[in-house]
Design a protein around this motif. Sequence first.
Motif, PDB file in Angstrom:
ATOM      1  N   ASP A 100      27.408 -32.160  28.576  1.00  0.00           N
ATOM      2  CA  ASP A 100      28.409 -31.211  27.472  1.00  0.00           C
ATOM      3  C   ASP A 100      29.641 -31.747  27.782  1.00  0.00           C
ATOM      4  O   ASP A 100      30.518 -31.991  27.028  1.00  0.00           O
ATOM      5  N   LEU A 101      30.061 -31.997  29.037  1.00  0.00           N
ATOM      6  CA  LEU A 101      31.551 -32.815  29.258  1.00  0.00           C
ATOM      7  C   LEU A 101      31.490 -33.999  28.586  1.00  0.00           C
ATOM      8  O   LEU A 101      32.635 -34.407  27.987  1.00  0.00           O
ATOM      9  N   ALA A 133      22.823 -38.083  32.351  1.00  0.00           N
ATOM     10  CA  ALA A 133      23.926 -37.351  31.555  1.00  0.00           C
ATOM     11  C   ALA A 133      24.237 -37.807  30.188  1.00  0.00           C
ATOM     12  O   ALA A 133      24.602 -37.224  29.088  1.00  0.00           O
ATOM     13  N   ARG A 134      24.694 -39.109  30.679  1.00  0.00           N
ATOM     14  CA  ARG A 134      25.069 -40.000  29.268  1.00  0.00           C
ATOM     15  C   ARG A 134      24.045 -39.964  28.339  1.00  0.00           C
ATOM     16  O   ARG A 134      24.197 -39.890  27.057  1.00  0.00           O
ATOM     17  N   VAL A 135      22.878 -40.151  28.438  1.00  0.00           N
ATOM     18  CA  VAL A 135      21.501 -40.514  27.791  1.00  0.00           C
ATOM     19  C   VAL A 135      21.619 -39.051  26.920  1.00  0.00           C
ATOM     20  O   VAL A 135      21.417 -39.022  25.808  1.00  0.00           O
ATOM     21  N   ILE A 136      21.544 -37.754  27.785  1.00  0.00           N
ATOM     22  CA  ILE A 136      21.223 -36.727  27.039  1.00  0.00           C
ATOM     23  C   ILE A 136      22.478 -36.383  26.187  1.00  0.00           C
ATOM     24  O   ILE A 136      22.275 -35.806  24.976  1.00  0.00           O
ATOM     25  N   GLN A 138      23.863 -38.585  24.106  1.00  0.00           N
ATOM     26  CA  GLN A 138      23.481 -39.539  23.123  1.00  0.00           C
ATOM     27  C   GLN A 138      22.573 -38.771  22.165  1.00  0.00           C
ATOM     28  O   GLN A 138      22.150 -39.296  21.062  1.00  0.00           O
ATOM     29  N   ALA A 139      21.356 -37.782  22.726  1.00  0.00           N
ATOM     30  CA  ALA A 139      20.396 -37.187  22.008  1.00  0.00           C
ATOM     31  C   ALA A 139      20.985 -36.350  20.876  1.00  0.00           C
ATOM     32  O   ALA A 139      21.472 -35.282  21.103  1.00  0.00           O
ATOM     33  N   HIS A 140      20.516 -36.502  19.690  1.00  0.00           N
ATOM     34  CA  HIS A 140      20.689 -35.792  18.535  1.00  0.00           C
ATOM     35  C   HIS A 140      20.032 -34.250  18.916  1.00  0.00           C
ATOM     36  O   HIS A 140      20.702 -33.286  18.265  1.00  0.00           O
ATOM     37  N   GLY A 141      19.136 -34.027  19.531  1.00  0.00           N
ATOM     38  CA  GLY A 141      18.827 -32.843  19.729  1.00  0.00           C
ATOM     39  C   GLY A 141      19.491 -31.794  20.985  1.00  0.00           C
ATOM     40  O   GLY A 141      19.027 -30.755  20.904  1.00  0.00           O
ATOM     41  N   HIS A 142      20.276 -32.691  21.729  1.00  0.00           N
ATOM     42  CA  HIS A 142      20.887 -31.749  22.480  1.00  0.00           C
ATOM     43  C   HIS A 142      22.098 -31.235  22.072  1.00  0.00           C
ATOM     44  O   HIS A 142      23.170 -32.199  21.585  1.00  0.00           O
ATOM     45  N   VAL A 148      26.984 -36.398  18.637  1.00  0.00           N
ATOM     46  CA  VAL A 148      26.249 -37.288  19.856  1.00  0.00           C
ATOM     47  C   VAL A 148      27.372 -38.329  20.106  1.00  0.00           C
ATOM     48  O   VAL A 148      28.205 -38.795  19.186  1.00  0.00           O
ATOM     49  N   ILE A 149      27.365 -38.815  21.106  1.00  0.00           N
ATOM     50  CA  ILE A 149      28.388 -39.784  21.672  1.00  0.00           C
ATOM     51  C   ILE A 149      27.978 -41.195  21.177  1.00  0.00           C
ATOM     52  O   ILE A 149      26.726 -41.223  20.952  1.00  0.00           O
TER      53      ILE A 149
END
Length: 236
Positions: A100-101, A133-136, A138-142, A148-149
């Motif tokens: 989230d950060l 955390a970086r990959v999460i 980037q996830a559209h569902g998170h 997303v980043i």
Amino acid sequence: MPSGLVVSAHAADFVWRAGGAIALYAEKGYDMTVVCLSYGERGESAKLWRQSGTTMDQVKAARRAEAEEAAAILGAEVRFLDIGDYPLRVSDDTLYELADLIQAKRPEFILSHSRQDPYNFDHPLATHVAQEARVIAQAHGHNPQADVIGAPGVFLFEPHQPEQCNWKPQVFLNIDSVWEKKYQAFQTMAAQEHLWEYYTRVALQRGVQAKRNSGKPITYAEAYERVFPLVTEEFL
């Protein structure tokens, strides 16, 4: 405002290994954030524990104060997740908090530890968590309501014994202009005073290598390993 993120296993790691990068980019106008997963209260505070009657709360308070002072010198915001060290263990809640950060800050780059370290298992876990955390993020569902980043670069700062960590310097960062700030930040770390001279020598050695590889008059440098390929439209 562009931003950068540093994920540090313990309260002092970011100073020794990435203090120059933090100060350099802060001076460039970047919003620099340091996340300390722990205070290093068990494994990296020996000087404090040698004092009779020391308590865990006292050690944490001392390490927090040191890190806050160092971050202020370098020009960064510092956050403490206080999840413990030796061993460092990361819950899903902590992982999502970091993701989230990353979504909120949208950093241009993320700095963290080497992928291996047989002397300190907290360090590779910290960098694994930073990258996961970086990959999460980037996830559209998170957090579907959040943007997303993109794909911030990830750079791994130098471990204490790089040869034993299968870490290879691939990027040299000239920190001459901010060396005095970095050394001033060193001096806030009273609990690990024995490392001041060591990391001064590291900066000088990397400065020699940076000069040799660039032809530029560099005295102090930090070295990093890249995780992802460089994408560019020109070589130089």
